[in-house]
Scaffold this motif. Structure first.
Motif, mmCIF file in Angstrom:
data_model
loop_
_atom_site.group_PDB
_atom_site.id
_atom_site.type_symbol
_atom_site.label_atom_id
_atom_site.label_comp_id
_atom_site.label_asym_id
_atom_site.label_seq_id
_atom_site.Cartn_x
_atom_site.Cartn_y
_atom_site.Cartn_z
ATOM 1 N N UNK A 98 0.840 -1.203 0.000
ATOM 2 C CA UNK A 98 0.000 0.000 0.000
ATOM 3 C C UNK A 98 0.874 1.251 0.000
ATOM 4 N N UNK A 99 1.911 1.248 0.812
ATOM 5 C CA UNK A 99 2.796 2.413 0.884
ATOM 6 C C UNK A 99 3.470 2.671 -0.467
ATOM 7 N N UNK A 100 3.990 1.610 -1.086
ATOM 8 C CA UNK A 100 4.661 1.783 -2.383
ATOM 9 C C UNK A 100 3.682 2.318 -3.422
ATOM 10 N N UNK A 101 2.481 1.774 -3.436
ATOM 11 C CA UNK A 101 1.483 2.258 -4.391
ATOM 12 C C UNK A 101 1.117 3.710 -4.108
ATOM 13 N N UNK A 102 0.994 4.060 -2.830
ATOM 14 C CA UNK A 102 0.671 5.448 -2.459
ATOM 15 C C UNK A 102 1.780 6.393 -2.902
ATOM 16 N N UNK A 103 3.013 5.985 -2.714
ATOM 17 C CA UNK A 103 4.136 6.832 -3.136
ATOM 18 C C UNK A 103 4.169 6.979 -4.651
ATOM 19 N N UNK A 104 3.816 5.925 -5.370
ATOM 20 C CA UNK A 104 3.730 6.016 -6.829
ATOM 21 C C UNK A 104 2.649 6.987 -7.264
ATOM 22 N N UNK A 105 1.512 6.942 -6.585
ATOM 23 C CA UNK A 105 0.429 7.884 -6.883
ATOM 24 C C UNK A 105 0.878 9.308 -6.593
ATOM 25 N N UNK A 106 1.522 9.511 -5.447
ATOM 26 C CA UNK A 106 2.001 10.855 -5.098
ATOM 27 C C UNK A 106 2.975 11.380 -6.143
ATOM 28 N N UNK A 107 3.878 10.544 -6.615
ATOM 29 C CA UNK A 107 4.847 10.953 -7.629
ATOM 30 C C UNK A 107 4.146 11.369 -8.923
ATOM 31 N N UNK A 108 3.209 10.539 -9.381
ATOM 32 C CA UNK A 108 2.495 10.807 -10.627
ATOM 33 C C UNK A 108 1.633 12.061 -10.523
ATOM 34 N N UNK A 109 0.878 12.167 -9.446
ATOM 35 C CA UNK A 109 -0.039 13.296 -9.307
ATOM 36 C C UNK A 109 0.696 14.600 -9.015
ATOM 37 N N UNK A 110 1.855 14.524 -8.352
ATOM 38 C CA UNK A 110 2.656 15.728 -8.126
ATOM 39 C C UNK A 110 3.114 16.313 -9.453
ATOM 40 N N UNK A 111 3.383 15.450 -10.425
ATOM 41 C CA UNK A 111 3.772 15.933 -11.753
ATOM 42 C C UNK A 111 2.629 16.708 -12.398
ATOM 43 N N UNK A 112 1.415 16.205 -12.282
ATOM 44 C CA UNK A 112 0.245 16.903 -12.830
ATOM 45 C C UNK A 112 0.090 18.265 -12.157
ATOM 46 N N UNK A 113 0.210 18.277 -10.846
ATOM 47 C CA UNK A 113 0.049 19.530 -10.094
ATOM 48 C C UNK A 113 1.156 20.524 -10.461
ATOM 49 N N UNK A 114 2.380 20.010 -10.601
ATOM 50 C CA UNK A 114 3.511 20.875 -10.972
ATOM 51 C C UNK A 114 3.295 21.483 -12.357
ATOM 52 N N UNK A 115 2.842 20.697 -13.319
ATOM 53 C CA UNK A 115 2.601 21.204 -14.671
ATOM 54 C C UNK A 115 1.498 22.267 -14.674
ATOM 55 N N UNK A 116 0.443 22.023 -13.913
ATOM 56 C CA UNK A 116 -0.634 23.016 -13.825
ATOM 57 C C UNK A 116 -0.118 24.298 -13.178
ATOM 58 N N UNK A 117 0.687 24.154 -12.148
ATOM 59 C CA UNK A 117 1.258 25.320 -11.479
ATOM 60 C C UNK A 117 2.136 26.141 -12.407
ATOM 61 N N UNK A 118 2.942 25.464 -13.213
ATOM 62 C CA UNK A 118 3.797 26.186 -14.175
ATOM 63 C C UNK A 118 2.970 26.964 -15.190
#
Length: 151
Positions: A98-118
């Motif tokens: 669960x932790x590994x999957x959660x960290x994978x989700x955080x990594x992927x979704x942080x990229x989306x948030x970063x792109x929107x922020x830029x």
């Protein structure tokens, strides 16, 4: 359900983009339009299947999407003998999955948030579809944070 395959294998054979993790598997969730593996799967010590979608799909939605029933996630012999008070906590390996999957989700979704922020920082507005995807990313981050906090 096939009597030959254990419940976890019966589920895994119906999922797409299955990848082994250290103590379980990750796959694309069949209950929503999943772009990356947001479904964590592990096997409990008693043979039951542990499944968690970081996008928020519940177990019923997941199994219905692949033509299974929730009862298919349990070893029939164990389910008949197992009283609720005797059911063990999820094994450490499942928690780690669960932790590994959660960290994978955080990594992927942080990229989306970063792109929107830029894009916003550059003075451009987000298209409605991009705003919807940003909302999904924020919800998935919140779900992943909850998993990391609870387990």
């Amino acid at each position: 359900m096939s009597d030959v395959l254990p419940p976890v294998q019966h589920l895994l054979e119906r999922l797409s983009h299955v990848r082994a993790s250290r103590n379980g598997w990750v796959a694309r969730c069949p209950a929503h339009d999943d772009l990356g593996p947001s479904l964590a799967v592990a096997q409990g010590d008693d043979g039951r299947v542990l499944a968690y979608c970081f996008a928020g799909c519940n177990v019923q939605q997941i199994v219905n999407a692949i033509g299974l029933d929730v009862s298919d996630l349990f070893d029939r012999a164990e389910a008949q003998d197992d009283a609720p008070a005797r059911r063990p906590r999820p094994p450490v390996g499942a928690v780690h999955a669960y932790w590994r999957a959660a960290l994978g989700v955080l990594d992927r979704e942080a990229t989306i948030i970063r792109l929107a922020g830029r894009q916003l920082a550059g003075g451009s507005a987000l298209a409605p579809i991009d705003m919807q995807r940003l909302d999904v990313a924020c919800e998935r981050v919140a779900d992943a944070r909850q998993v990391l906090r609870d387990r």
